[in-house]
Enzyme design. Structure first.
Site, PDB file in Angstrom:
ATOM      1  N   ALA A  29       5.207  -5.812  -0.078  1.00 29.57           N
ATOM      2  CA  ALA A  29       5.011  -4.358  -0.185  1.00 29.57           C
ATOM      3  C   ALA A  29       6.330  -3.638   0.060  1.00 29.57           C
ATOM      4  O   ALA A  29       7.032  -3.927   1.022  1.00 29.57           O
ATOM      5  CB  ALA A  29       3.956  -3.902   0.813  1.00 29.57           C
ATOM      6  N   GLU A  34       5.524   9.534  -2.520  1.00 31.79           N
ATOM      7  CA  GLU A  34       5.127   8.665  -3.635  1.00 31.79           C
ATOM      8  C   GLU A  34       4.165   9.429  -4.544  1.00 31.79           C
ATOM      9  O   GLU A  34       3.755  10.546  -4.212  1.00 31.79           O
ATOM     10  CB  GLU A  34       4.525   7.354  -3.117  1.00 31.79           C
ATOM     11  CG  GLU A  34       5.602   6.457  -2.512  1.00 31.79           C
ATOM     12  CD  GLU A  34       5.089   5.146  -1.959  1.00 31.79           C
ATOM     13  OE1 GLU A  34       4.017   4.685  -2.379  1.00 31.79           O
ATOM     14  OE2 GLU A  34       5.769   4.587  -1.088  1.00 31.79           O
ATOM     15  N   HIS A  80       0.497  -0.896 -11.680  1.00 34.94           N
ATOM     16  CA  HIS A  80       1.650  -0.138 -11.193  1.00 34.94           C
ATOM     17  C   HIS A  80       2.511   0.203 -12.397  1.00 34.94           C
ATOM     18  O   HIS A  80       2.795  -0.674 -13.224  1.00 34.94           O
ATOM     19  CB  HIS A  80       2.438  -0.971 -10.176  1.00 34.94           C
ATOM     20  CG  HIS A  80       3.381  -0.150  -9.358  1.00 34.94           C
ATOM     21  ND1 HIS A  80       4.506   0.432  -9.893  1.00 34.94           N
ATOM     22  CD2 HIS A  80       3.375   0.186  -8.044  1.00 34.94           C
ATOM     23  CE1 HIS A  80       5.142   1.090  -8.935  1.00 34.94           C
ATOM     24  NE2 HIS A  80       4.473   0.967  -7.801  1.00 34.94           N
ATOM     25  N   ARG A 132      -0.932   6.983 -10.371  1.00 32.89           N
ATOM     26  CA  ARG A 132      -0.551   5.758 -11.091  1.00 32.89           C
ATOM     27  C   ARG A 132      -1.327   5.521 -12.372  1.00 32.89           C
ATOM     28  O   ARG A 132      -0.788   5.005 -13.341  1.00 32.89           O
ATOM     29  CB  ARG A 132      -0.777   4.556 -10.173  1.00 32.89           C
ATOM     30  CG  ARG A 132       0.298   4.455  -9.196  1.00 32.89           C
ATOM     31  CD  ARG A 132       0.181   3.214  -8.396  1.00 32.89           C
ATOM     32  NE  ARG A 132       1.165   3.373  -7.344  1.00 32.89           N
ATOM     33  CZ  ARG A 132       1.230   2.640  -6.269  1.00 32.89           C
ATOM     34  NH1 ARG A 132       0.366   1.673  -6.091  1.00 32.89           N
ATOM     35  NH2 ARG A 132       2.148   2.858  -5.379  1.00 32.89           N
ATOM     36  N   HIS A 165      -1.388  -4.535 -10.137  1.00 30.58           N
ATOM     37  CA  HIS A 165      -0.758  -4.358  -8.824  1.00 30.58           C
ATOM     38  C   HIS A 165      -1.747  -4.418  -7.675  1.00 30.58           C
ATOM     39  O   HIS A 165      -1.468  -5.023  -6.644  1.00 30.58           O
ATOM     40  CB  HIS A 165      -0.051  -3.003  -8.839  1.00 30.58           C
ATOM     41  CG  HIS A 165       0.657  -2.648  -7.566  1.00 30.58           C
ATOM     42  ND1 HIS A 165       1.700  -3.383  -7.061  1.00 30.58           N
ATOM     43  CD2 HIS A 165       0.456  -1.618  -6.688  1.00 30.58           C
ATOM     44  CE1 HIS A 165       2.133  -2.826  -5.935  1.00 30.58           C
ATOM     45  NE2 HIS A 165       1.382  -1.772  -5.675  1.00 30.58           N
ATOM     46  N   ARG A 197      -6.434   4.062  -6.175  1.00 27.31           N
ATOM     47  CA  ARG A 197      -5.865   4.174  -4.826  1.00 27.31           C
ATOM     48  C   ARG A 197      -4.616   5.064  -4.810  1.00 27.31           C
ATOM     49  O   ARG A 197      -3.739   4.933  -5.662  1.00 27.31           O
ATOM     50  CB  ARG A 197      -5.485   2.785  -4.323  1.00 27.31           C
ATOM     51  CG  ARG A 197      -4.787   2.758  -2.988  1.00 27.31           C
ATOM     52  CD  ARG A 197      -4.420   1.343  -2.627  1.00 27.31           C
ATOM     53  NE  ARG A 197      -3.461   0.788  -3.550  1.00 27.31           N
ATOM     54  CZ  ARG A 197      -2.148   0.753  -3.347  1.00 27.31           C
ATOM     55  NH1 ARG A 197      -1.641   1.246  -2.234  1.00 27.31           N
ATOM     56  NH2 ARG A 197      -1.339   0.231  -4.231  1.00 27.31           N
TER      57      ARG A 197
END
Ligand code: SIN
Length: 529
Positions: A47, A115, A236, A282, A343, A378
Site C-alpha cells: 500500500a 487522494e 485503480h 476511481r 486493485h 471504496r
C-alpha cells in the site's frame, strides 16, 4: 498422524488487519497467525497511499462521511461509515504508539495528503510506502509478543465446521497446508479470523501481489457464510505501463499533489468526465481512461508531474521516483505511462460490526470482509482504516468465545490422491480465468460478456473439481480452486445487478435502479460452491 494444534485464536493472513488483531487478542489468549508466504508478503506491504482520518483543522467527521457515501454510490451503510470515520483519529494514534513513522510538516504536525474524491487533505502517510512502514512496525511488535506464533508458508485449505460432527455450522479452526513439507495440519481455535486480503489475481492486470487470490472469501463461502457485493471490483486508474514492471502502482497521492492525466498527444481529458478532473473518484477516472484508450487505440495514458518542483517530487515520492527511474523514466522530466488495473475488492465476506461473519466463531477483517463501509466504490485510503477498526472490534469480541470442538477431530485425508503429473492444467486454467475475467468482467461489462464468462468458468471449475479429487493438494492448486470460486462469485454477483452503480458499469443498463440493493450470495441458497 499429528494431533491437532490447539490455540485460542487462529488468524489466516498477516497484513494490517491480521497483525493488529493478533497484537490485541494476544492480551487475552494465544494466537497463531498462518501466512502463506513470508509474513510481509501482503497487500498491506504494497500500500502506498496511507490512512484516511479527520485530523486537519478545516476537516470534519461529516465531510469524511459524506465523501465516503458519495464515492460508495448509494450502497454504504451510513452508521458503519460514521463509526469508522469517528474512530479514525484514535487508530492513527495507535499506529504512532506502535512506532509507525508518519510524515510531518514543517510545524511538526502530521502531513496530510489528498487522494481522489476526498474534499479535504486527510491521508496520513510515510513517504509513498505507508503500507510497508505499517507492516514493519506491526511485525516488529508481533515478533516480540510471547503469545503470538507466526507460521510462514502455511496456507489455509478449508475451515472446520461443527456441522460435520452433527452440531451447528460454527467454525472451530482450519486445515492448513505447510507448503514446505506438504503436511496438512489441523489447527483448532475458539475463534478463527480470516484476514486474507484481496482478490486482485483474479484479473490478469492488477496492482496486487501474487498472494491476492481471494482465499478467505472462497473458504468462507464453502463453509456457508454469506458473501456480499463481489461485483464491485475497484480498478485503480494508474498502474505503471511498462513491459518490465508488473503490478507497480502509481499512487493516487501523485494526483493529490497536482499530477495531471494526459493522452499521448499531451492533451488533458478528465475535464470532459468530471468537475474534479484527475482527482475524481476511481470508478470515474478508470472508466474515462478506458474509454479514451478504446477510442484512440492507444496502449496507455500518462500521468504528468513535470510542472511540479523536482525536489518536492523526489522527496515526497522517493520509492516511485526510484522505481520508474530504474526503468528509464525520470518522472520530474517526462510523464509516467499508466493504465488501469484491478486493485481492490469492495465486497467480501459479510460481517457484523464486530467482524463476525454469518457463521459463529468465524470472523473476517480487512479486504476480505464486507462491512458496509465501502459501498459500490471504496474511497481511497479508507481500507487501511477499516483494517484497523475491525481488527480492534474483532479482538474485543473474541475474548469470551467459548471453546467448541468435537472430542475427536478428523485429520485431513487425501484419500487416493496421487502426485500430479499434469501441473500444466493448473497453470493453463489460472491464465485463462485471469484473461477472460479482464475482458468480460472488467471496467465495462455487458450481459453478453458476463454470460460468456459464466459459461467458461463452469467448464473450468468442473475440471478443477476433478483435478482436486485426483491429485494431492499443493498451494498452487488451493489458490486456483479459490481463485476460480471467487471468479464464479464475481460473475454471479454481476449477473444479478441489472443497473450501473459505482464500480459495476454495464452498457446494457447504464442507469441506476431507484433502489440500491446489495447482492448477497450464500452456498445454501446460491450457486454451486
Ligand atoms: C494509492 O496509493 O493510490 C492507493 C491507495 C488506496 O488504494 O487506498
Amino acid at each position: 498422524m499429528s494431533e491437532p494444534l490447539e490455540t485460542d485464536y487462529l488468524v489466516l493472513g498477516s497484513g494490517i488487519a491480521g497483525l493488529n488483531f493478533a497484537l490485541l487478542a494476544a492480551e487475552h489468549g494465544r494466537v497463531v497467525v498462518c501466512t502463506k508466504k513470508a509474513a510481509n508478503d501482503t497487500n498491506t506491504n504494497w500500500a502506498q497511499g496511507g490512512v484516511a482520518a479527520v485530523l486537519a483543522s478545516d476537516d470534519t467527521m461529516s465531510l469524511h462521511v459524506e465523501d465516503t457515501l458519495t464515492a460508495g454510490d448509494g450502497l454504504c451503510d451510513r452508521s458503519i461509515v460514521e463509526m469508522c470515520v469517528e474512530e479514525g483519529p484514535s487508530h492513527v494514534q495507535r499506529l504512532l504508539d506502535l512506532g509507525v513513522r508518519l510524515d510531518r510538516d514543517e510545524h511538526g504536525k502530521l502531513d496530510l495528503g489528498r487522494e481522489g474524491a476526498h474534499s479535504r487533505n486527510r491521508v496520513v502517510h510515510w513517504q509513498d510506502v505507508t503500507g510497508r512502514e505499517i507492516q514493519r512496525a506491526l511485525l516488529e511488535a508481533v515478533n516480540k509478543h510471547a503469545n503470538i506464533t507466526i507460521l510462514e508458508d502455511h496456507i489455509g485449505v478449508d475451515l472446520l465446521s461443527l456441522a460435520k460432527y452433527g452440531g451447528d455450522p460454527a467454525c472451530f479452526g482450519a486445515y492448513v497446508l505447510d507448503t514446505k513439507t506438504g503436511e496438512v495440519k489441523t489447527i483448532t481455535a475458539r475463534a478463527t479470523v480470516l484476514a486474507t486480503g484481496g482478490t486482485g489475481k483474479v484479473y490478469v492486470y492488477t496492482s496486487n501481489p501474487d498472494v491476492a487470490t481471494g482465499d478467505g472469501v472462497a473458504m468462507a463461502y464453502r463453509l456457508g457464510a454469506a458473501v456480499c457485493d463481489l461485483e464491485f471490483v475497484q480498478f485503480h486508474p494508474t498502474v505503471l505501463y511498462h513491459p518490465h514492471a508488473r503490478n507497480f502502482l502509481i499512487s493516487e497521492a501523485l494526483r493529490g499533489e497536482g499530477g495531471v492525466l494526459k493522452l499521448a498527444n499531451g492533451e488533458t481529458f478528465m475535464e470532459n468526465y468530471h468537475p474534479m478532473k484527475s482527482l475524481a473518484s476511481r470508478d470515474i477516472v478508470a472508466r474515462a481512461i478506458d474509454n479514451e484508450l478504446k477510442k484512440s487505440g492507444a496502449e496507455c495514458a500518462f500521468l504528468d508531474m513535470t510542472h511540479l518542483d523536482p525536489a518536492f517530487v523526489r522527496g515526497r515520492f522517493p520509492n516511485i521516483h526510484e522505481r520508474v527511474l530504474a526503468l528509464g523514466i525520470d518522472m520530474t522530466k517526462q510523464p509516467i505511462p499508466v493504465v488501469p488495473a484491478a486493485h481492490y475488492m469492495c465486497g467480501g465476506v459479510k460481517t457484523d460490526t464486530r467482524g463476525e461473519t454469518t457463521i459463529k466463531g468465524l470472523f473476517a477483517i480487512g479486504e476480505c470482509a464486507f462491512t458496509g463501509l465501502h459501498g459500490a466504490n471504496r474511497l481511497a485510503s479508507n481500507s487501511l482504516l477499516e483494517g484497523m477498526v475491525y481488527s480492534s472490534h474483532a479482538a474485543a469480541a473474541v475474548k469470551d468465545s467459548p471453546r467448541a470442538r468435537p472430542a475427536q477431530v478428523a485429520p485431513w485425508s487425501s484419500g487416493d490422491a496421487t502426485d500430479s503429473r499434469d501441473a500444466i492444467v493448473v497453470a493453463l486454467n489460472w491464465d485463462e480465468i485471469r484473461r477472460f475475467m479482464w475482458s468480460y468482467l472488467g471496467i465495462v461489462r455487458t450481459d453478453k460478456r458476463i454470460e460468456r464468462a459464466r459459461r467458461r468458468i463452469e467448464i473450468i471449475r468442473d475440471e478443477i473439481r476433478e483435478y482436486y479429487i485426483d491429485f494431492k493438494i499443493t498451494s498452487d492448486l488451493i489458490e486456483l480452486r479459490n481463485l476460480s470460486l471467487v471468479a464464479h462469485l464475481v460473475i454471479e454477483s454481476a449477473r444479478r445487478r441489472k443497473e450501473s452503480r459505482g464500480l459495476h458499469f454495464t452498457l446494457d443498463y447504464p442507469e441506476h435502479l431507484s433502489e440500491a440493493r446489495h447482492s448477497e450470495l450464500q452456498l445454501t441458497n446460491g450457486p454451486r460452491g
